[in-house]
Write a protein that holds these residues in place. Structure first.
Motif, short mmCIF file in Angstrom:
data_model
loop_
_atom_site.label_atom_id
_atom_site.label_comp_id
_atom_site.label_asym_id
_atom_site.label_seq_id
_atom_site.Cartn_x
_atom_site.Cartn_y
_atom_site.Cartn_z
N HIS A 1 0.84 -1.21 0.00
CA HIS A 1 0.00 0.00 0.00
C HIS A 1 0.87 1.25 0.00
N LEU A 2 1.93 1.25 0.79
CA LEU A 2 2.79 2.43 0.86
C LEU A 2 3.44 2.71 -0.50
N ARG A 3 3.95 1.68 -1.15
CA ARG A 3 4.57 1.87 -2.45
C ARG A 3 3.55 2.36 -3.48
N ARG A 4 2.32 1.83 -3.41
CA ARG A 4 1.29 2.29 -4.34
C ARG A 4 0.98 3.77 -4.13
N MET A 5 0.86 4.18 -2.87
CA MET A 5 0.60 5.59 -2.57
C MET A 5 1.73 6.48 -3.07
N PHE A 6 2.95 6.03 -2.91
CA PHE A 6 4.09 6.82 -3.36
C PHE A 6 4.13 6.91 -4.89
N ARG A 7 3.85 5.81 -5.55
CA ARG A 7 3.86 5.86 -7.02
C ARG A 7 2.79 6.83 -7.54
N GLU A 8 1.63 6.82 -6.88
CA GLU A 8 0.54 7.68 -7.32
C GLU A 8 0.80 9.15 -7.00
N GLN A 9 1.35 9.45 -5.84
CA GLN A 9 1.46 10.82 -5.37
C GLN A 9 2.85 11.43 -5.52
N VAL A 10 3.87 10.61 -5.56
CA VAL A 10 5.26 11.09 -5.67
C VAL A 10 5.85 10.76 -7.03
#
Length: 321
Positions: free
Chosen positions: A93-102
């Motif tokens: 989940h953390l990696r997905r959030m980072f890919r989407e937002q960062v």
């Protein structure tokens, strides 16, 4: 709003406003420098986006907390799984959030931060390349050289040769650095605030500068914050070593942004303020520092005498109260 712009025809990314004026159809936007670098773009030589320290734009609270933990060094010795555990989410989940937002993974963001800090040290200081590698948090000189070549398409020696004459900072003693801030700060007002709340022996401040003792793995050092000719913050550091300098600068950035030096010190300050009020707190804190802080010799000329007490020292001192 996206912050960074990559130009597909040149393979560079910029931080607007930049002197370059690419056609809009050739521009792609990124929320972070790390995202642009992960997509294969290199930093523009004109606007030099690595000299700033912008947070990823439009980030959620979770990602902002993760970015703060990365800035504090969580990924220096830990993994993305450790970071996710600190945030009570799954690594996926953390990696997905980072890919989407960062636009990049947490590891890629940490790598970009280290590389940008190292590039600023190459510009601003005369530190040897090996010292810069460890000051920026790299594990080895080989890793440092590889990452710098990947991100900037040049070796550290070549990058230093490209620095502009006005970049180099020189001090009679100590190491002087520019401190880019993620958000604009009225530096004169913040320095006055720090002077007003300064704790005797630990800190000393005026409207022009702020000094305090710092601890690096138990060894004392001194930092001084002032403004350059353009009103931007300068850091003068007298340190026993420079490994991990990246994270000390991150603390300075948080301090100038209105936060305390570290969570432990913030907790003690808040507790004392709640008990005695804001006006009396600096005096009470000075007594605590004098009684339970580690004495530091040779800093009388700075108006400084002690390090802030550790949590263990305060626990021992007040366990019976």
């Amino acid at each position: 709003m996206d912050t960074f712009q990559g130009v597909v025809t040149t393979g560079i990314y910029c931080l607007p406003p930049c002197p370059g004026r690419p056609l809009s159809e050739n521009v792609v936007s990124f929320a972070s420098a790390a995202g642009a670098e992960a997509a294969g773009f290199r930093a523009c030589h004109r606007c030099r986006p690595y000299r700033g320290d912008r947070r990823p734009s439009n980030s959620s609270e979770l990602v902002c907390r993760a970015v703060d933990l990365i800035a504090s060094g969580v990924l220096d010795t830990g993994s993305e799984a450790d970071l996710a555990a600190r945030l009570a989410v799954s690594e996926r989940h953390l990696r997905r959030m980072f890919r989407e937002q960062v636009g990049a993974t947490p590891d890629q963001l940490a790598r970009s931060r280290r590389a940008h800090f190292a590039r600023r040290l190459l510009d601003d200081t005369d530190l040897p390349v090996t010292d810069i590698a460890f000051a920026a948090g790299f594990g080895s000189l080989r890793q440092f050289n590889r990452v710098m070549a990947e991100i900037f398409r040049a070796t550290p020696q070549q990058l230093r040769a490209r620095r502009r004459r006005a970049d180099r900072l020189v001090a009679d003693g100590g190491l002087v650095l520019r401190v880019p801030l993620p958000e604009p700060v009225q530096l004169d007002r913040r320095l006055s605030e720090l002077a007003r709340t300064a704790v005797r022996g630990l800190e000393h401040g005026t409207a022009e500068h702020y000094r305090r003792t710092v601890s690096l793995d138990g060894d004392p050092g001194v930092i001084e914050i002032s403004a350059d000719a353009s009103g931007q913050p300068l850091l003068l550091a007298h340190l026993p070593r420079i490994e991990g300098l990246l994270h000390l600068v991150a603390r300075v950035q948080r301090l100038l942004g209105g936060q305390a030096w570290d969570p432990h010190e913030a907790g003690v300050r808040n507790m004392v303020m709640d008990r005695v009020g804001a006006a009396a707190a600096p005096g009470v804190l000075a007594e605590i520092v004098e009684r339970h802080g580690v004495p530091v010799e040779g800093l009388g000329r700075f108006g400084l005498t002690h390090l802030f007490p550790t949590s263990a020292a305060l626990a021992d001192a007040y366990s019976g109260t």
